[in-house]
Motif scaffolding. Sequence first.
Motif, mmCIF file in Angstrom:
data_model
loop_
_atom_site.group_PDB
_atom_site.id
_atom_site.type_symbol
_atom_site.label_atom_id
_atom_site.label_comp_id
_atom_site.label_asym_id
_atom_site.label_seq_id
_atom_site.Cartn_x
_atom_site.Cartn_y
_atom_site.Cartn_z
ATOM 1 N N UNK A 21 0.856 -1.188 0.000
ATOM 2 C CA UNK A 21 0.000 0.000 0.000
ATOM 3 C C UNK A 21 0.893 1.240 0.000
ATOM 4 N N UNK A 22 0.638 2.142 -0.962
ATOM 5 C CA UNK A 22 1.408 3.374 -1.095
ATOM 6 C C UNK A 22 0.488 4.579 -0.990
ATOM 7 N N UNK A 23 1.027 5.663 -0.441
ATOM 8 C CA UNK A 23 0.348 6.956 -0.488
ATOM 9 C C UNK A 23 1.036 7.783 -1.562
ATOM 10 N N UNK A 24 0.330 8.096 -2.643
ATOM 11 C CA UNK A 24 0.912 8.858 -3.754
ATOM 12 C C UNK A 24 0.733 10.353 -3.518
ATOM 13 N N UNK A 25 1.696 11.139 -3.975
ATOM 14 C CA UNK A 25 1.594 12.581 -3.852
ATOM 15 C C UNK A 25 2.476 13.255 -4.893
ATOM 16 N N UNK A 26 2.136 14.484 -5.230
ATOM 17 C CA UNK A 26 2.955 15.279 -6.141
ATOM 18 C C UNK A 26 3.278 16.605 -5.473
ATOM 19 N N UNK A 27 4.397 17.197 -5.869
ATOM 20 C CA UNK A 27 4.822 18.465 -5.299
ATOM 21 C C UNK A 27 4.100 19.607 -6.005
#
Length: 394
Positions: free
Chosen positions: A240-246
């Motif tokens: 399980x990953x938490x994705x994010x962008x800057x």
Amino acid sequence: MKKYWKSCLISIFIVLVIGSFYIQSAYSASKLPDFFIKTVEGKGEEFKGITLDGYLNALGSEQPLEINRNSTKYQSERSYFEEIKDSETDSITIRNLQRQYPEFMRSSKQVFEDAFFEDDKMLVSAFVDFKYNKVLDSSFVIKVLDKRDEKVRSMNLPIPNVKNYAYVWVQEVQYIDGQLMVVSNNNPHDGENHEIHVYSFDIGKKKLLDDRTILSENDPTFDYIYMRQTDNSKENNYIVLRKQTVDPEKPAYINQPLFIYNLHEQVEVKFNIANSDIKNVNETGEGNYYDKNNLYILGIKNGTATVSIYHLAGLEPHKSIRIPLGGKEAFFTAHNIWKRQIYFASSEGEDSDKKLIIADLQNGNILYKGVVQSKKHINNLSATLQIHGITIDK
């Protein structure tokens, strides 16, 4: 003998300096309060094997410490050799493996839980042997301890297309349906792309079976964080990953949906997560867990901790439990999950009592409640205690 006198003087000087340092540290630590946990509700046995990690702001500095059931140990009281040994890893899992399988652990040279898998038949380590010859020229090093005959098998297997990557890092090791699965983060040379691969091996034949790219983002602002497993080294079909962008306009992250992958079925898992829980995932960051069955999302509202539980296979509707931590201003400063219990260190402010609360993860019932107390009056030192971690070793 004359040519050694300088070396002898240097050695004596070093011994004196180190000795003076530890004498001074011990003297300083003797002035500091000794904390313990006073049981308020429940049985003290629930607290067995638990350590609260934190620090005390006192005597003009931060004093790192560990609080167990009956006593306190300050970092300044630790010997030089204890510091050297424990600086290798702060993982209880790794320390236990080092005690149980010292020769295997020395040969694997790994101190990260992510690099190991263990069941009742075997212990496996997998890592990347980093080598550079103008470009990355690395391979997977896999070691397998058969617990039945205590024999160790080792293998070096090439990483497909390794020269395309700036680095490859092992993030997860699992053994599923007779195959060893190694999950890795792969970063190509261009720095623009982020890839997550699953490599499948037949460890009996010492052979790579498959290289599958399960996530690829061609975006330099993209990032992801692996959510915490309740036990990294045990069998689990999911990652399980938490994705994010800057955000390019300001130094902040724009959070994306969770990425859940079933290693057994080799498919991405998609199901609906409540908007309030997505918000909690983003606000609590690493304050979320998963095990081989469930995803646990933590939140806090009006002094009550909430735990939303989602069945990863999507076979059951999600449920939520509520655990009172104190008054309306209460919040958690640390947490952990072990087996069917959840642990919170809570506070209502810098100068308020620090509490330990243990609850049943199935229904939220309080199993234990304790408060940190000091054998000395902490206020006389103008000191404040902070708890930032809960370590469980049962």
